[in-house]
Scaffold this motif. Structure first.
Motif, short mmCIF file in Angstrom:
data_model
loop_
_atom_site.label_atom_id
_atom_site.label_comp_id
_atom_site.label_asym_id
_atom_site.label_seq_id
_atom_site.Cartn_x
_atom_site.Cartn_y
_atom_site.Cartn_z
N THR A 1 48.31 60.72 -40.11
CA THR A 1 47.44 61.71 -40.77
C THR A 1 48.12 63.06 -40.87
OG1 THR A 1 45.48 60.58 -39.92
CG2 THR A 1 45.19 62.85 -40.67
N ARG A 2 48.80 63.45 -39.79
CA ARG A 2 49.51 64.74 -39.78
C ARG A 2 50.62 64.77 -40.84
NH1 ARG A 2 51.41 64.55 -34.89
NH2 ARG A 2 49.35 64.84 -33.99
N ILE A 3 51.33 63.67 -40.94
CA ILE A 3 52.42 63.59 -41.92
C ILE A 3 51.87 63.68 -43.35
CG2 ILE A 3 54.12 62.01 -42.94
CD1 ILE A 3 54.74 61.08 -40.08
N LEU A 4 50.76 62.99 -43.61
CA LEU A 4 50.17 63.01 -44.95
C LEU A 4 49.76 64.42 -45.34
CD1 LEU A 4 47.90 59.82 -44.99
CD2 LEU A 4 50.16 60.12 -45.98
N LYS A 5 49.16 65.14 -44.41
CA LYS A 5 48.72 66.51 -44.71
C LYS A 5 49.91 67.44 -44.94
CE LYS A 5 44.24 66.28 -42.41
NZ LYS A 5 43.39 66.75 -41.29
N GLU A 6 50.96 67.24 -44.14
CA GLU A 6 52.15 68.08 -44.30
C GLU A 6 52.84 67.82 -45.63
OE1 GLU A 6 54.50 67.11 -40.92
OE2 GLU A 6 53.27 68.25 -39.49
N GLU A 7 52.94 66.56 -46.00
CA GLU A 7 53.68 66.19 -47.21
C GLU A 7 52.90 66.39 -48.50
OE1 GLU A 7 56.83 65.53 -47.66
OE2 GLU A 7 57.17 65.79 -45.51
N SER A 8 51.57 66.41 -48.42
CA SER A 8 50.76 66.56 -49.63
C SER A 8 51.02 67.89 -50.32
CB SER A 8 49.27 66.43 -49.30
OG SER A 8 48.85 67.50 -48.46
N SER A 9 51.44 68.89 -49.56
CA SER A 9 51.70 70.21 -50.15
C SER A 9 52.87 70.16 -51.13
CB SER A 9 51.98 71.24 -49.05
OG SER A 9 53.12 70.87 -48.30
N ASN A 10 53.75 69.16 -50.98
CA ASN A 10 54.90 69.04 -51.89
C ASN A 10 54.55 68.34 -53.20
OD1 ASN A 10 56.96 70.16 -50.14
ND2 ASN A 10 56.71 68.35 -48.88
N GLN A 11 53.36 67.71 -53.25
CA GLN A 11 52.89 67.02 -54.46
C GLN A 11 53.90 65.99 -54.97
OE1 GLN A 11 49.72 67.55 -56.39
NE2 GLN A 11 49.41 67.99 -54.24
N SER A 12 54.66 65.38 -54.08
CA SER A 12 55.64 64.39 -54.48
C SER A 12 54.97 63.03 -54.66
CB SER A 12 56.76 64.28 -53.45
OG SER A 12 56.24 63.90 -52.19
N LEU A 13 55.56 62.20 -55.50
CA LEU A 13 55.02 60.86 -55.73
C LEU A 13 55.02 60.06 -54.43
CD1 LEU A 13 54.00 58.69 -57.71
CD2 LEU A 13 56.39 58.07 -58.11
N ILE A 14 56.06 60.19 -53.63
CA ILE A 14 56.14 59.42 -52.39
C ILE A 14 55.01 59.78 -51.44
CG2 ILE A 14 57.82 61.03 -51.36
CD1 ILE A 14 57.44 57.23 -50.68
N ALA A 15 54.66 61.06 -51.36
CA ALA A 15 53.55 61.48 -50.49
C ALA A 15 52.24 60.87 -50.97
CB ALA A 15 53.45 63.00 -50.45
N GLY A 16 52.03 60.90 -52.30
CA GLY A 16 50.80 60.32 -52.85
C GLY A 16 50.75 58.81 -52.68
N TYR A 17 51.88 58.15 -52.85
CA TYR A 17 51.88 56.70 -52.77
C TYR A 17 51.72 56.21 -51.33
CZ TYR A 17 52.86 51.85 -53.80
OH TYR A 17 52.75 50.48 -53.91
N VAL A 18 52.32 56.91 -50.39
CA VAL A 18 52.14 56.54 -48.98
C VAL A 18 50.66 56.71 -48.59
CG1 VAL A 18 52.67 57.20 -46.60
CG2 VAL A 18 54.51 56.97 -48.26
N THR A 19 50.03 57.76 -49.12
CA THR A 19 48.60 57.95 -48.87
C THR A 19 47.81 56.77 -49.45
OG1 THR A 19 48.90 60.35 -49.03
CG2 THR A 19 46.65 59.52 -49.17
N TYR A 20 48.20 56.34 -50.64
CA TYR A 20 47.52 55.19 -51.26
C TYR A 20 47.70 53.92 -50.41
CZ TYR A 20 46.35 51.43 -54.40
OH TYR A 20 45.79 50.29 -54.93
#
Length: 208
Positions: free
Chosen positions: A90-109
């Motif tokens: 959860t912490r990683i998802l929140k940190e990476e979401s600020s970059n708006q990268s496809l990888i961050a969004g896909y890992v969340t999915y």
């Protein structure tokens, strides 16, 4: 300094020094080389969270899912990510979401899919809502979100008490199929008759 420690074989000081650096200030090849080194050292030291962070960074510039899924780093990332506990993920998802990268969004999915497969549908829906809002400018992520929500709606529309039975009603084994169907029909009629006075009772229906 980190490179000097690494050449001396001092992995602990190499990683400690790198963790003090803000890699977002680096660009291009310098950025990639930084995270490749940090990835290798973190793997040697068993620092899984740091490994995941560098893998995400190395995949940050990939702009379509086909390319993303074909990369070696991606399969390694998925394995390392889901080996972390929920709070770390959860912490990683929140940190990476600020970059708006496809990888961050896909890992969340992928996290949404994991929750859904574990029958945590409310948690999955809550996270997919966050994903939809957070990555509203990503067409590929929005497509995944729409498809997932459609699956949820279809699941809600399914009668959870429906039972399907495959029986041979023609051919050599039709005798068995017809006897079985007759037994099912008799059981349903008897069950409905016994419970017809029960408040709120819905009779079972047989569809052929």
């Amino acid at each position: 300094l980190a490179s000097s420690y690494y050449r001396l074989g001092d992995s602990d000081n190499t990683l400690s020094t790198m963790l003090l650096c803000k890699s977002d200030n680096l660009e291009g090849l310098e950025f990639k080389n930084f995270h490749k080194l940090r990835l290798n050292v973190a793997k040697d030291l068993g620092r899984r969270k740091v490994v995941v962070g560098s893998l995400v960074a190395l995949l940050r510039d990939v702009e379509n899912l086909v390319e993303l899924k074909s990369m070696d780093y991606f399969s390694e990332l998925v394995a390392q990510y889901f080996a972390l506990d929920v709070s770390e993920r959860t912490r990683i998802l929140k940190e990476e979401s600020s970059n708006q990268s496809l990888i961050a969004g896909y890992v969340t999915y992928l996290e949404v899919e994991q929750l859904y497969s574990q029958s945590k549908r409310e948690d999955a829906f809550e996270l997919v809502e966050w994903l939809e809002d957070e990555f509203k400018d990503s067409n590929e992520i929005q497509t995944l979100v729409i498809a997932f929500k459609s699956r949820l709606e279809n699941f809600s529309a399914i009668n959870p008490f429906s039972i399907g039975v495959v029986l041979p009603l023609t051919g050599r084994k039709s005798g068995f199929g017809k006897r079985a169907l007759s037994g099912i029909d008799h059981a349903i009629r008897e069950y409905n008759f016994k419970n017809k006075e029960v408040e709120g009772f819905s009779p079972i229906q047989l569809y052929i």
